[in-house]
Design a protein around this motif. Structure first.
Motif, mmCIF file in Angstrom:
data_model
loop_
_atom_site.group_PDB
_atom_site.id
_atom_site.type_symbol
_atom_site.label_atom_id
_atom_site.label_comp_id
_atom_site.label_asym_id
_atom_site.label_seq_id
_atom_site.Cartn_x
_atom_site.Cartn_y
_atom_site.Cartn_z
ATOM 1 N N TRP A 350 0.584 -1.275 -0.024
ATOM 2 C CA TRP A 350 0.129 0.104 -0.024
ATOM 3 C C TRP A 350 0.484 1.339 -0.012
ATOM 4 N N MET A 351 2.244 1.179 0.655
ATOM 5 C CA MET A 351 2.877 2.377 1.271
ATOM 6 C C MET A 351 3.612 2.934 -0.171
ATOM 7 N N THR A 352 3.421 1.697 -1.384
ATOM 8 C CA THR A 352 4.809 1.524 -1.955
ATOM 9 C C THR A 352 3.493 2.467 -3.642
ATOM 10 N N LEU A 353 1.873 2.240 -3.564
ATOM 11 C CA LEU A 353 0.516 1.843 -4.523
ATOM 12 C C LEU A 353 0.312 3.686 -4.398
ATOM 13 N N GLN A 354 0.053 3.294 -3.306
ATOM 14 C CA GLN A 354 -1.071 4.888 -2.705
ATOM 15 C C GLN A 354 -0.391 6.188 -3.244
ATOM 16 N N SER A 355 0.899 6.464 -3.899
ATOM 17 C CA SER A 355 0.949 7.933 -4.546
ATOM 18 C C SER A 355 1.487 7.432 -5.942
ATOM 19 N N ARG A 356 0.635 6.016 -6.566
ATOM 20 C CA ARG A 356 0.248 5.705 -8.093
ATOM 21 C C ARG A 356 -0.385 5.428 -9.054
ATOM 22 N N ILE A 357 -1.556 5.490 -7.908
ATOM 23 C CA ILE A 357 -3.144 5.026 -8.470
ATOM 24 C C ILE A 357 -3.988 5.635 -8.131
ATOM 25 N N SER A 358 -4.401 6.271 -8.492
ATOM 26 C CA SER A 358 -5.782 6.829 -8.717
ATOM 27 C C SER A 358 -6.836 6.819 -8.112
ATOM 28 N N PRO A 359 -7.879 7.253 -7.006
ATOM 29 C CA PRO A 359 -8.715 6.195 -6.080
ATOM 30 C C PRO A 359 -10.085 5.825 -7.733
ATOM 31 N N ARG A 360 -10.401 6.773 -8.673
ATOM 32 C CA ARG A 360 -10.992 6.051 -9.785
ATOM 33 C C ARG A 360 -10.690 5.456 -10.862
ATOM 34 N N ALA A 361 -8.698 4.664 -9.937
ATOM 35 C CA ALA A 361 -8.915 3.583 -10.753
ATOM 36 C C ALA A 361 -9.306 2.735 -11.177
ATOM 37 N N ASP A 362 -9.751 1.782 -11.897
ATOM 38 C CA ASP A 362 -10.342 0.233 -12.231
ATOM 39 C C ASP A 362 -9.118 -0.799 -11.476
ATOM 40 N N VAL A 363 -7.969 -0.749 -11.269
ATOM 41 C CA VAL A 363 -6.939 -1.285 -10.532
ATOM 42 C C VAL A 363 -6.484 -0.834 -9.665
ATOM 43 N N ARG A 364 -7.013 -0.686 -8.093
ATOM 44 C CA ARG A 364 -6.697 -0.747 -6.585
ATOM 45 C C ARG A 364 -6.604 -1.136 -5.809
ATOM 46 N N PRO A 365 -5.902 -0.746 -4.993
ATOM 47 C CA PRO A 365 -5.639 -1.596 -3.038
ATOM 48 C C PRO A 365 -7.074 -1.751 -3.101
ATOM 49 N N GLU A 366 -7.982 -2.480 -1.901
ATOM 50 C CA GLU A 366 -9.145 -1.736 -1.498
ATOM 51 C C GLU A 366 -9.067 -2.248 0.197
ATOM 52 N N ALA A 367 -8.506 -2.332 0.554
ATOM 53 C CA ALA A 367 -8.055 -2.448 1.501
ATOM 54 C C ALA A 367 -6.674 -2.998 2.055
ATOM 55 N N VAL A 368 -6.078 -2.386 3.508
ATOM 56 C CA VAL A 368 -4.814 -3.091 3.639
ATOM 57 C C VAL A 368 -5.030 -4.000 4.660
ATOM 58 N N TYR A 369 -3.998 -5.286 4.368
ATOM 59 C CA TYR A 369 -4.109 -5.857 5.279
ATOM 60 C C TYR A 369 -4.036 -6.429 7.170
ATOM 61 N N GLU A 370 -3.159 -5.419 7.578
ATOM 62 C CA GLU A 370 -2.737 -4.637 9.230
ATOM 63 C C GLU A 370 -3.880 -4.630 9.526
ATOM 64 N N ASP A 371 -4.278 -3.689 9.061
ATOM 65 C CA ASP A 371 -5.788 -3.074 9.099
ATOM 66 C C ASP A 371 -7.239 -3.396 9.368
ATOM 67 N N LEU A 372 -7.385 -4.470 8.796
ATOM 68 C CA LEU A 372 -8.427 -5.437 9.374
ATOM 69 C C LEU A 372 -8.531 -6.053 10.604
ATOM 70 N N ARG A 373 -9.851 -6.227 11.158
ATOM 71 C CA ARG A 373 -10.021 -6.287 11.891
ATOM 72 C C ARG A 373 -10.381 -8.707 11.158
ATOM 73 N N ILE A 374 -9.541 -9.622 11.325
ATOM 74 C CA ILE A 374 -9.606 -10.316 10.398
ATOM 75 C C ILE A 374 -8.723 -11.658 11.915
ATOM 76 N N LEU A 375 -9.289 -12.889 11.919
ATOM 77 C CA LEU A 375 -8.911 -13.438 12.983
ATOM 78 C C LEU A 375 -8.269 -14.784 11.850
ATOM 79 N N GLU A 376 -6.857 -14.668 12.273
ATOM 80 C CA GLU A 376 -6.477 -15.995 11.853
ATOM 81 C C GLU A 376 -5.838 -17.668 12.699
ATOM 82 N N VAL A 377 -6.531 -18.621 11.666
ATOM 83 C CA VAL A 377 -6.344 -18.949 12.782
ATOM 84 C C VAL A 377 -5.912 -21.010 12.374
ATOM 85 N N ASP A 378 -5.155 -22.166 12.545
ATOM 86 C CA ASP A 378 -4.910 -23.041 12.284
ATOM 87 C C ASP A 378 -6.463 -24.029 11.951
ATOM 88 N N PRO A 379 -7.030 -24.028 10.844
ATOM 89 C CA PRO A 379 -8.012 -25.097 10.432
ATOM 90 C C PRO A 379 -8.421 -26.889 10.854
#
Length: 608
Positions: A350-379
């Motif tokens: 994200w730090m690399t891409l944010q200055s290169r990709i317009s918010p209107r672009a069709d190809v753009r990051p939609e979320a940052v992994y480390e910012d998500l409330r995510i549960l990581e498990v051993d299934p």
């Protein structure tokens, strides 16, 4: 009814051995414990003996083990004698497959000279006119009797001469009879193939293999799985070998991604005895991709994986996205439920891409992994899901194959009655050192595309590709190839062969140059009519070779413009798109490789 013992532990399907020629004299054995065989198809005119020999020798030099040559007429089939004789005179013993469509008499000529004859049940003895007709049981039985009458002579001649058959069903050319009884479905494809297999078995002929090709990887996966399940249900001696492929995959990254999803996911299921990657490129470029796909399988599977169940967490024969609740990943970005599959990136990307990709672009990051409330498990172990967890994923566990791990995660959540969205990772261990571009593309496509085809996953994270821009673009390309999301024009382009009536690579490039900005439009480019109308049923517009120098244009599966001179045909295609309200003028070039222009690419060379 099952197509494999477990969706988690790799076990190769044990198929019966069949012989493509005499293995003591250069022939190939398929099935049993033999390695998966790589094959391809030449593009030269079958009447040009020297060109056919030259292309065949080039394929063999590249590592191709079986070579297919089209035989559209009896005259072409007769010339296979000269081609094979010249190959043998030059010391080339590779088995030759005659590709037959429409003309049983061509098959009866070809079987004299080649080791294998490929027939397509949809057009060998049947017809396809898209006629709607209800068949009574008696009428259907009469049609089957007619098919048997036409096909039996070839079966008997193959048995007499020691030849092999490929019963090659194609999603684009199912007969009207099959379509009217079974619909345009995997079941229809399987039944079409089984009808021909039953005729073979009636005459105690077993030297044949199956293929179930479609341009949609998801459909291809379902068809092969259903076929294997049906064969197993018929009896132990129905374990005939499989030829895997995704037809009309296209070129470049798109062709490789589609092929990796369809072929790679099935190989990881333990299916497949021979493969072809069908690219709209020179056919020698297909062989390294085949080899690379086969090399991916050991890295993505484990036969000794210890799991608590072999129960399937998805329906392998009919696509259904796993039901989940809808959550918000980031402001204005929702995930799960009926939302599209989202693309997540690590913070460093994200730090690399944010200055290169317009918010209107069709190809753009939609979320940052480390910012998500995510549960990581051993299934492999039971776990609880906190109420504040938005997403669930598998923690990084290098010993777990990602395909098996996320299927097991879906099983755990289903058993718990939890509908949390799942974030898919293409790998559970970031590769060190980084993978080369082609290996990264293939592995990510197999894992993410295979899981998405199973209906599992609400967001994806690509980590096999080290370059942030390439990884982002790869994620979007996988979503489009898997039929989950549309962000650009999609092309269904067949590989060249001797039936092709124009230069497919040149024409496809010309069409792409004019239409690649048409987001959401699907265009089929077909060199001839063999699979054209059927494969174009899912496309908006089709460009099909109708005669030498002449092109027919389609809207869906309906031809609307005929015999257009080739030099005018791309312009007329543009006019047709305009007439149907699908045309927009391209925006001026942005000048920056990472903004609204879809130019962020994975660097996979067409010669890879």
């Amino acid at each position: 009814m099952s197509y494999c013992p477990s969706p988690y532990r790799y076990q190769r399907r044990r198929s019966r051995e069949i012989f493509l020629g005499d293995p003591r004299d250069g022939g190939v054995v398929l099935g049993g414990d033999h390695p998966v065989v790589v094959q391809s198809m030449i593009t030269a005119d079958t009447m040009d003996t020297e060109a056919c020999v030259r292309e065949t020798l080039a394929l063999v030099e590249a590592g191709c083990q079986v070579v297919r040559i089209t035989a559209p007429t009896v005259r072409d089939a007769a010339n296979l004698r000269n081609i094979v004789a010249e190959l043998r005179a030059r010391g080339c013993k590779v088995p030759i497959v005659a590709d037959i469509h429409f003309k049983p008499e061509a098959a009866m000529e070809a079987v004299k000279w080649v080791e294998v004859v490929r027939v397509n049940p949809g057009n060998y003895a049947d017809s396809k006119k898209f006629v709607v007709k209800e068949y009574t049981d008696a009428q259907y039985a009469a049609e089957l009797a007619r098919v048997e009458e036409k096909f039996t002579p070839l079966v008997l001649e193959c048995k007499r001469l020691g030849r092999a058959l490929r019963i090659g069903t194609n999603h684009g050319s199912l007969s009207d009879r099959i379509l009217n009884r079974y619909g345009d479905t995997p079941l229809g494809m399987v039944e079409s193939a089984l009808e021909f297999a039953r005729i073979c078995r009636k005459h105690d002929f077993h030297n044949f293999k199956f293929s179930m090709k479609a341009s949609n990887p998801k459909v291809a996966i379902q068809c092969y799985r259903l076929l294997v399940a049906r064969l197993a249900a018929e009896g132990d001696d129905w374990n005939y070998p499989l030829h895997l492929g995704v037809t009309e995959a296209g070129e470049g990254e798109d062709g490789r991604i589609k092929s990796a999803i369809g072929i790679g996911a099935l190989l990881c299921d333990g299916l497949g005895d021979t493969i072809r990657v069908s690219l709209t490129e020179d056919s020698v470029h297909e062989i390294p991709v085949c080899r690379a796909l086969l090399e991916c399988v050991p890295a993505l599977t484990r036969p000794d994986l210890q799991v608590p169940t072999d129960e399937f967490p998805f329906d392998p024969y009919q696509y259904q996205r796993r039901p989940t609740v809808e959550v918000e990943l980031a402001p204005g970005i929702r995930c799960g439920g009926d939302q599209t599959i989202r693309v997540v990136v690590p913070r460093a990307a994200w730090m690399t891409l944010q200055s290169r990709i317009s918010p209107r672009a069709d190809v753009r990051p939609e979320a940052v992994y480390e910012d998500l409330r995510i549960l990581e498990v051993d299934p492999r172990e039971p776990f609880e899901v906190p109420t504040d967890a938005l997403l669930v994923t598998v923690k990084d566990l290098p010993e777990l194959p990602a395909l098996a791990a996320f299927r097991l995660l879906a099983w755990r959540l289903n058993r718990m009655g939890r509908r949390n969205p799942i974030l898919l990772k293409d790998t559970l261990q970031v590769p060190q050192p980084p993978l080369d571009a082609q290996t990264a593309l293939l592995r990510s496509s197999i894992v993410l595309g295979g899981l998405l085809a199973d209906g599992i996953g609400d967001a994806i994270l690509v980590r096999n590709e080290a370059h942030p821009e390439a990884a982002l673009r790869l994620g979007y390309n996988i979503l489009q190839a898997a039929g989950c999301r549309t962000f650009k024009t999609e092309y269904v382009a067949c590989p060249s062969c001797g039936r092709t009536l124009f230069n497919l690579q040149t024409v496809t490039a010309r069409i792409k140059a004019r239409t690649s900005h048409l987001k959401g439009v699907r265009i089929a480019v077909m060199g001839c009519i063999v699979n054209g109308p059927g494969e174009m049923a899912d496309a908006d517009f089709g460009y099909v070779g109708g005669a030498p120098g002449k092109v027919n244009l389609y809207v869906g599966k309906k031809p609307v413009k005929f015999n257009i001179p080739e030099e005018e045909a791309v312009d007329r295609l543009i006019d047709l798109i305009r007439e149907h309200g699908k045309w927009v003028d391209p925006e001026p070039a942005q000048g920056s490789a990472g903004t609204d222009s879809p130019s962020v690419t994975c660097s996979v060379s067409s010669t890879a």
